[in-house]
Design a protein around this motif. Structure first.
Motif, PDB file in Angstrom:
ATOM      1  N   HIS A 481       0.796  -1.226   0.000  1.00  0.00           N
ATOM      2  CA  HIS A 481       0.000   0.000   0.000  1.00  0.00           C
ATOM      3  C   HIS A 481       0.842   1.296   0.000  1.00  0.00           C
ATOM      4  O   HIS A 481       0.647   2.181  -0.824  1.00  0.00           O
ATOM      5  CB  HIS A 481      -0.913  -0.050   1.230  1.00  0.00           C
ATOM      6  N   HIS A 485       1.672   4.348  -2.641  1.00  0.00           N
ATOM      7  CA  HIS A 485       1.454   5.776  -2.378  1.00  0.00           C
ATOM      8  C   HIS A 485       2.659   6.598  -2.836  1.00  0.00           C
ATOM      9  O   HIS A 485       2.524   7.625  -3.508  1.00  0.00           O
ATOM     10  CB  HIS A 485       1.268   6.008  -0.864  1.00  0.00           C
ATOM     11  N   ASP A 505      -0.605   7.893   6.750  1.00  0.00           N
ATOM     12  CA  ASP A 505      -1.805   7.315   6.192  1.00  0.00           C
ATOM     13  C   ASP A 505      -2.655   6.693   7.283  1.00  0.00           C
ATOM     14  O   ASP A 505      -2.209   6.563   8.421  1.00  0.00           O
ATOM     15  CB  ASP A 505      -1.297   6.214   5.249  1.00  0.00           C
ATOM     16  N   TYR A 507      -4.571   3.387   6.954  1.00  0.00           N
ATOM     17  CA  TYR A 507      -4.297   1.949   7.033  1.00  0.00           C
ATOM     18  C   TYR A 507      -3.827   1.405   5.699  1.00  0.00           C
ATOM     19  O   TYR A 507      -4.364   1.727   4.644  1.00  0.00           O
ATOM     20  CB  TYR A 507      -5.561   1.190   7.441  1.00  0.00           C
ATOM     21  N   ASP A 725      -6.089   7.381  -0.758  1.00  0.00           N
ATOM     22  CA  ASP A 725      -6.086   6.119  -1.488  1.00  0.00           C
ATOM     23  C   ASP A 725      -6.588   6.221  -2.925  1.00  0.00           C
ATOM     24  O   ASP A 725      -6.395   5.299  -3.718  1.00  0.00           O
ATOM     25  CB  ASP A 725      -6.901   5.068  -0.715  1.00  0.00           C
TER      26      ASP A 725
HETATM   27 FE    FE Z   1      -3.544   4.847   2.066  1.00  0.00          FE
END
Ligand code: FE
Ligand code: ZN
Ligand code: ZN
Length: 736
Positions: A481, A485, A505, A507, A725
């Motif tokens: 994740h 980003h 962030d 999660y 996200d």
């Molecule tokens: Fe995120």
């Protein structure tokens, strides 16, 4: 003299923007013969004549406002004999590589006609021209011709036909042009709409990318009725006002914010509320208001009716009192409603009047939201007005589909060195959003004409997108994740050298399968190393902790050895004792290194927000209280390679909310700066990429980037996609 003929092919955003008419006019002026044609790659032109060599400089100097050229190729070809004129020829169908512009607000010329009694477009809600109007949301396929849009139901009348075919006309080959005689019609009158709004009732109005709910923002009854009916306790509503003068009564506007607000994309802009702004219940507890200006002629006509039907354009620039709530019409968690039957059915208990028009919205696009930070615009949501603009990658990669995040989903499709990030899909947690996701995926794939070679998804094993990725019969790349980003920032800014990435962030699933969200990463080529992270806190109740910030507050108290205060501070929470038990036991409740959860803890410990009714509420309320960030000496430390803010959280327990918000933000910024700078020294890397949802926080983003710049570092933030996200798919695609 040897007459030469030039063949020119132009790619980029050249269809549906008045490009061919512009070419035509220049060719006519230069007395050139030949033709221009939309083709799957863009626009193809052949010209010949004595002044052919001056054509391109003239074209580039007088491009239509919405055009955006990516590349121009010219070649000399044999001259054609007995050619008498220049003309526009039929488009070639086929696999399309061309772009189409995003939907834009009304241009000044159209706005003038809208309120000009002598114009044939006077008070016609669907007027548009080659420089403005709907595009993406009405187009079924490329090339962009009327027959490929939802305007194909409306054959041109004689008057429109003449405008369409007259080269000197602003509507020459304007595919979506229409007038009262031949175009789409509204289902209600403006008088009916004004009555609803004046009575404090709720109006559902079909906008550009979907239905909107509108009501009088100054009417407390209207606002609370809307909250009740939409089951939306505290989440802020956006407002629509007529112009900048009207906005300035409500909010402070910097020069950059004014540009963002008045841009033709017509986004919602988050702006600092003026102290005397008396608007109950619009954005409870927040220092910001989301404001937008009218995004289409329909909105202008509604304002015109609300102020009593003025003619001419003077009233448009003067302060006008109407302030409308403008929010997306959908059921909680479901996609924005675009279909008329669905609107009548689904909105019957939310809106008092549903107003539609008989032109289909082909693909939905939510209103975009931006916030100006560091004197430039950042997306919070990138939808109407911006999609389907592409993002140029540093170099070509194989055609890739990246499926994005689980919540705030977008997907990304690449074509050569272009990345196309979809409009927001919402959270893939319900059937309707998943259906919309698939519908859009099919649409974009057809639209872009790529045959995919690989697919990327999140590392999380249980997301819908992860399962889907493995069903597509393509090589799959699972991307962590926060790596994604940071890679999104590298992709858009063309950062190919090693860089430090700071992801802050809520999660993301970590490679060690714990919850990540405050990560310092080293990015080398396309691989990634976790250098350091936030101190891991227990997350009692797992996912629940994200909705109930008091749980993170309890976790912090427990870590501080002040567990006896948990029951006392959170005595209204029936689960408090259970949480103490959880924290006492060595039960695997999960740990998190999330920065977002740390904001939650701070917000809960200061008594600002203990249970959230919308995502990010605890953090936004905390940010809204900041007056002047302060640093607590020794408020953080580094231990076992973890960045630890517990001393600050301990200190917050003695403070009032404002002092606490100031100390939390100031100390966080100071700690992050020290953290990043120390790793910059260790690695010798001075390029820092910042991303993650926490960077929607203006205090944090401006404060931290100023400190890092001061330390001589080069700082990049995501500007073409949101830092949250919704930008993840771009990073996933780039890493594939
Ligand atoms: Fe995120
Ligand atoms: Zn126009
Ligand atoms: Zn007409």
């Amino acid at each position: 003299m040897a007459w030469q003929r030039l063949q020119i092919s132009i790619t980029g955003q050249v269809q549906g923007v008045g490009f061919r008419p512009c070419v035509y006019r220049i060719a006519e002026r230069l007395q050139l013969t030949g033709w221009v044609q939309n083709n799957p790659d863009g626009v193809l032109i052949e010209i010949q004549g004595a002044c052919a060599h001056t054509f391109l400089p003239k074209l580039e100097a007088s491009l239509p406002p919405l055009a955006n050229i990516k590349a121009i190729k010219t070649k000399k070809i044999p001259a054609v004999e007995e050619e008498r004129d220049f003309h526009i020829v039929e488009s070639i169908l086929g696999t399309s590589r061309s772009l189409i512009s995003a939907d834009t607000g009304v241009c000044q010329d159209c706005l003038h006609e809208l309120f000009d009694k002598n114009s044939r477009y006077y008070r016609y809600p669907f007027l548009n021209c080659t420089n403005c109007g709907p595009r993406f949301t009405i187009t079924r396929q490329l090339p962009y011709d009327r027959c490929h849009t939802s305007m194909d139901d409306f054959p041109l009348c004689a008057g429109c036909s003449e405008a369409y075919s007259h080269p000197a006309n602003r509507r020459y080959h304007a595919q979506a042009t229409a007038c009262i005689d031949c175009g789409p019609q509204l289902s209600s009158t403006f008088d009916e709409m004004v009555q609803i709004i004046a009575a404090g009732k709720i109006l559902a109005l079909k906008g550009v990318g979907g239905y909107q709910l509108l009501g009088d923002a100054r009417n407390e009854h209207a606002v609370s009725a809307l909250r009740q009916r939409k089951k939306r306790a505290a989440k802020p509503f956006a407002l629509m006002v007529l112009n900048v003068n009207s906005a300035e009564r409500l909010v402070e506007l910097s020069e950059y914010e004014r540009v963002a607000l008045t841009s033709q994309s017509r986004p919602i802009v988050l702006l600092k509320k003026k102290e005397d702004t008396l608007l109950p219940n619009i954005a409870p507890g927040l220092s910001q208001l989301g404001i937008m200006l009218p995004a289409c002629a329909l909105h202008y006509l509604l304002f015109n009716a609300l102020v009593g039907y003025s003619n001419g354009t003077n009233w448009l620039n003067e302060w006008q009192s109407p302030i409308l709530i403008a929010t997306s019409a959908n059921r909680r968690g479901n996609p924005l409603i675009t279909c008329d039957d669905e609107a009548r059915l689904e909105l019957s208990d939310i809106a008092d009047l549903v107003v539609s028009y008989n032109r289909q919205i082909v693909t939905r696009a939510d209103d975009s939201v931006v916030r100006v930070m560091r004197d430039s615009s950042f997306y919070i949501r990138r939808g109407r007005g911006f999609t389907p603009e592409s993002i140029r990658l540093p170099y070509e990669i194989p055609p890739t589909l990246a499926l994005g995040a689980h919540l705030k989903n977008t997907f990304c499709i690449t074509r050569g060195d272009e990345a196309f990030v979809s409009q927001p899909m919402g959270s893939l947690t319900n059937r309707a959003s998943i259906d919309f996701f698939h519908e859009s995926l099919d649409y974009w794939q057809a639209f872009l004409g790529v045959s995919l070679e690989q697919v990327a998804c999140d590392l999380h094993p249980d997301f819908y997108t992860t399962r889907l990725a493995h069903e597509l019969n393509l090589p799959v790349k699972a991307v962590q994740h926060h790596h994604a980003h940071i890679a999104a920032v590298a992709a858009e800014h063309h950062i190919l050298q090693p860089a430090i990435g700071l992801a802050l962030d809520g999660y993301g699933y970590g490679v060690d399968s714990t919850a990540w969200g405050g990560e310092l990463l080293l990015l080398v080529n396309k691989s990634c190393e976790r250098l350091s992270h936030f101190y891991q806190l227990p997350q009692p109740g797992g996912e629940k902790a994200a909705r109930e910030p008091w749980r993170m507050g309890a976790a912090v108290l427990h870590c501080l050895g002040r567990k006896e205060e948990i029951n006392q501070r959170f005595s209204d929470k029936c689960q408090a004792s259970r949480v103490v038990q959880l924290l006492d036991s060595n039960w695997p409740t999960g740990v998190t290194s999330s920065c977002g959860r740390l904001f939650d803890a701070a917000s809960a410990l200061l008594g600002i927000n203990t249970v959230s009714s919308y995502e990010g509420q605890a953090a936004t309320l905390l940010e809204s209280l900041v007056t002047y960030p302060n640093v607590l000496p020794h408020g953080f430390h580094f231990e076992n390679n973890q960045f630890n803010m517990l001393p600050t959280l301990d200190y917050l327990l003695e403070l009032d909310p404002i002092a606490g918000a100031n100390i939390f933000h100031g100390t966080l910024i100071a700690g992050l700066t020290e953290w990043v700078v120390s790793w910059s020294k260790k690695t010798g890397i001075q390029v820092v990429l910042l991303s993650g949802g926490c960077f929607l926080n203006k205090v944090l983003t401006e404060g931290l980037s100023a400190c890092l710049l001061q330390q001589g570092l080069t700082v990049y933030l995501p500007q073409r996609v949101p830092p949250n996200d919704a930008g993840l798919s771009l990073g996933q695609a780039w890493l594939s």
